[in-house]
Design a protein around this motif. Structure first.
Motif, PDB file in Angstrom:
ATOM      1  N   GLN A  94     -21.586  11.886  13.402  1.00  0.00           N
ATOM      2  CA  GLN A  94     -21.064  13.208  13.748  1.00  0.00           C
ATOM      3  C   GLN A  94     -21.831  14.324  13.040  1.00  0.00           C
ATOM      4  O   GLN A  94     -22.102  15.377  13.623  1.00  0.00           O
ATOM      5  CB  GLN A  94     -19.575  13.288  13.392  1.00  0.00           C
ATOM      6  CG  GLN A  94     -18.679  12.442  14.277  1.00  0.00           C
ATOM      7  CD  GLN A  94     -17.262  12.370  13.743  1.00  0.00           C
ATOM      8  OE1 GLN A  94     -17.035  12.384  12.530  1.00  0.00           O
ATOM      9  NE2 GLN A  94     -16.287  12.281  14.647  1.00  0.00           N
ATOM     10  N   ARG A 115     -18.691  18.396  12.855  1.00  0.00           N
ATOM     11  CA  ARG A 115     -17.293  18.263  13.263  1.00  0.00           C
ATOM     12  C   ARG A 115     -16.886  16.793  13.096  1.00  0.00           C
ATOM     13  O   ARG A 115     -17.399  15.921  13.785  1.00  0.00           O
ATOM     14  CB  ARG A 115     -17.102  18.730  14.707  1.00  0.00           C
ATOM     15  CG  ARG A 115     -17.379  20.219  14.907  1.00  0.00           C
ATOM     16  CD  ARG A 115     -17.025  20.675  16.320  1.00  0.00           C
ATOM     17  NE  ARG A 115     -17.828  20.001  17.336  1.00  0.00           N
ATOM     18  CZ  ARG A 115     -19.057  20.400  17.710  1.00  0.00           C
ATOM     19  NH1 ARG A 115     -19.620  21.444  17.135  1.00  0.00           N
ATOM     20  NH2 ARG A 115     -19.719  19.741  18.652  1.00  0.00           N
ATOM     21  N   ALA A 145     -14.120  14.790  13.561  1.00  0.00           N
ATOM     22  CA  ALA A 145     -12.848  14.432  14.178  1.00  0.00           C
ATOM     23  C   ALA A 145     -12.527  12.959  13.985  1.00  0.00           C
ATOM     24  O   ALA A 145     -13.334  12.091  14.310  1.00  0.00           O
ATOM     25  CB  ALA A 145     -12.882  14.775  15.669  1.00  0.00           C
ATOM     26  N   SER A 146     -11.365  12.672  13.440  1.00  0.00           N
ATOM     27  CA  SER A 146     -10.817  11.316  13.273  1.00  0.00           C
ATOM     28  C   SER A 146     -11.554  10.475  12.243  1.00  0.00           C
ATOM     29  O   SER A 146     -11.168   9.325  12.007  1.00  0.00           O
ATOM     30  CB  SER A 146     -10.774  10.564  14.618  1.00  0.00           C
ATOM     31  OG  SER A 146      -9.927  11.236  15.526  1.00  0.00           O
ATOM     32  N   SER A 151     -11.178  14.516   9.174  1.00  0.00           N
ATOM     33  CA  SER A 151      -9.955  15.185   9.606  1.00  0.00           C
ATOM     34  C   SER A 151      -9.147  14.209  10.459  1.00  0.00           C
ATOM     35  O   SER A 151      -9.669  13.557  11.365  1.00  0.00           O
ATOM     36  CB  SER A 151     -10.300  16.436  10.421  1.00  0.00           C
ATOM     37  OG  SER A 151     -10.997  16.093  11.608  1.00  0.00           O
TER      38      SER A 151
END
Length: 615
Positions: A513, A520, A522-523, A526
């Motif tokens: 990522q 970012r 994501a998962s 965060s």
């Protein structure tokens, strides 16, 4: 009536479930990994009556499958796992696929509803409770899968399953056995055996001695020879033959992820791991060789990069492989040899001295030495030098470096440890830098690459090799996938040392990522969290400790080194949340052009074959 008569006369009539267990014992199986369910109750009862085989009750069927795989890989025997019908059978599939992709021989036994409840060809979704057509689902992930509807066929199907699992390119088989078949009476003396070996074409694979001579001549005549060692060497039981031949010839070698423990790290010309997360110096070696002998590797994208036509483009490539479908599938070959690696290595050693070596390898080895010194990933680098623990202690004011950690961990565990790796960044750091010496083993998850593999695989290895030091290296993410199996470890008091590298993220995907999604996370960061693993271990009754600095880590490892093999132990090791695996091969680049990218001038200076234009 006939069965009753023979039973009265003391003849060998027995319950089918007992016959199945008796067959397992005769094949040398000592442990069957399972999770209880109604559709295998007869098999569990038959296991409980025996003292020469044990049922190891896991807490998830996926873990049972991985444990059977770990047992098979550590012991060289066939692993066995069982599950009930429906959800139990389906939960085995990830482990079955892992065995299939990594060529591990296992037999999976699933319970099924009674044959009179099975829907067969009826156009309904389900007839019996938990009825699921596991054979159709599992068939693409097995070498053989069948539903046994006639108890008199059990001997045939068991013998066939065993033959297929071990022959040719090994792999998993599945037998689905309905409950009414399990409880029938059978007479082993009247049962048909399996003898049609023609169904397994690989068994009849004959090695061409002339092709072996041709391969030897190509290597002897090369100026820059290399050997690529794949997982097929271990599957074929050819490790001893390979090590002896390398010691005699001194040919430089690199390894795929699955081939890492086939060669000792301290072999002078072991250049280590190649591919997407390999050593830069190993990839440079393959890129510049002029003859490459590929042993038991399918040359997948993680080895060749996403442009396989650029792989070892200046070399004559010889591939030795038992699976005909894998020969030349990705890379153009100059010589394709289909055959078993064990007789190939024995024949190669026998014919090696028939002619004199033609090429001068000293300039090539000098260049490899310069590569290794200029681009070190880990200090061991195949050089055979000892690890300088005092240098590690001086790094106490910095975060624990994962590659240095793996070097230190290998030193602490010794030369007979069986080290199981889960999947994630820690797997790559270990594969890059964890030394494998003597009889040490490194069990890596390859083709399936499933998080959660490591803990149950370590359980299987502990049962396969009692008395050996067993260790698990896992990340915080992978440890949570099958963490319930700590209870299995406690129940059996298995002496497994757990090393959990905690960066509080799913680091492998997070690194991806960071590269492609502008940070970012994501998962992976965060939306993701993990527990206190020391407290979790203590809740299961397992001792634990935490290390967040080099002094703490060294004290922890020194205590483990001094201790005898005993109770399980969990070590949680803090790693920087920003830690990344380097070097790394980017998309569309040849294997010699790894990130962080070298300057074009620097890269071109290191190339013997013509460099490629920028992608």
């Amino acid at each position: 009536m006939e069965n009753r008569r023979r039973a009265v006369e003391g003849m060998a009539v027995m319950k089918a479930a007992k016959y199945i267990v008796d067959y397992l014992v005769r094949q040398g199986v000592t442990h069957v990994f399972e999770m209880a369910g109604g559709a295998i109750a007869h098999l569990l009862d038959a296991l409980a009556e025996r003292e020469d085989i044990a049922a190891v009750s896991m807490h998830h069927e996926q873990a049972a499958a991985f444990a059977a795989e770990g047992y098979a890989r550590a012991s060289g025997k066939v692993g066995v796992a069982m599950a009930t019908s429906g959800p139990g059978a389906l939960n085995l599939l990830t482990g079955i696929g892992s065995c299939y992709f990594d060529s591990v021989p296992c037999v999976f036994l699933t319970g099924q509803v009674n044959t009179y409840e099975f829907k067969f060809d009826d156009p309904v979704r389900q007839n019996g409770f938990q009825e699921t057509d596991i054979v159709s689902v599992a068939r693409p992930l097995t070498k053989y899968a069948t539903l046994v509807t006639d108890a008199s066929r059990l001997r045939f199907e068991l013998e066939k399953a065993w033959a297929i699992a071990r022959s040719g390119r090994p792999g998993p088989v599945l037998l689905d056995i309905p409950m009414n078949v399990q409880r029938e009476d059978v007479d082993p003396e009247l049962m048909e055996g399996y003898s049609d070996l023609a169904e397994e074409e690989e068994i009849g694979c004959t090695l061409s001695v002339e092709e072996v001579r041709q391969a030897a001549a190509m290597l002897r005549g090369a100026s820059r020879p290399m050997v690529l060692v794949g997982g097929g060497v271990r599957s074929a039981g050819a490790v001893r033959e390979l090590r002896a031949w390398l010691a005699e010839t001194g040919i430089p070698a690199v390894c795929s992820l699955m081939g890492l423990d086939a060669i000792e790290t301290d072999y002078e010309w072991n250049l280590g791991l190649i591919g997407s997360y390999g050593h830069r110096y190993a990839n440079l070696a393959v890129a510049n060789c002029d003859c490459l002998l590929v042993l038991g590797s399918r040359l997948d994208t993680r080895q060749t990069g996403t442009r396989p036509e650029t792989f070892a483009r200046g070399a004559k490539i010889i591939q030795v492989e038992i699976d005909r479908a894998e020969l030349g599938r990705k890379v153009k070959l100059d010589l394709a040899i289909r055959g078993h690696l064990k007789p190939f290595m024995s024949t190669l050693a026998a014919v090696w001295g028939e002619e004199a070596q033609k090429g001068d390898w000293l300039p090539w080895k000098d260049r490899l030495t310069r590569y290794r010194k200029r681009y070190p990933t880990g200090t061991f680098g195949g050089s055979g030098s000892k690890i300088d623990s005092s240098r590690l202690m001086k790094a106490s004011d910095r975060d624990i470096d994962p590659n240095r950690l793996m070097e230190r961990l290998g030193e602490a565990l010794g030369t007979d440890a069986v080290i199981c790796l889960d999947v994630g960044q820690h797997q790559m750091w270990a594969s890059q830098s964890l030394p494998v010496e003597g009889e040490a083993r490194l069990l890596n998850a390859g083709g399936m690459g499933a998080m959660g593999f490591g803990l149950p695989a370590a359980i299987g290895a502990a049962f396969a090799l009692p008395g050996r030091r067993i260790a698990l290296v896992a990340g915080d993410g992978g440890m949570q996938v099958n963490i319930q199996e700590l209870q299995t470890v406690v129940h059996w008091r298995l002496p497994i040392s757990f090393f959990v590298l905690n960066n509080r993220s799913l680091g492998m995907v997070r690194q991806f990522q960071d590269l492609y999604f502008a940070g970012r996370q994501a998962s992976t960061v965060s939306g993701y969290s993990c527990p206190d693993f020391v407290k979790v271990a203590e809740a299961y009754g397992v001792a634990g400790a935490r290390a967040a600095s080099w002094p703490e880590l060294n004290r922890l490892l020194e205590s483990l080194t001094a201790a005898c093999i005993g109770d399980p132990f969990v070590a949680e090791i803090a790693v920087s949340p920003n830690a990344a695996v380097h070097p790394k091969l980017g998309v569309s680049r040849p294997i010699e052009d790894m990130e962080p990218l070298l300057s074009r001038r620097e890269l071109h200076r290191q190339m013997i074959v013509p460099p490629l234009e920028e992608p």
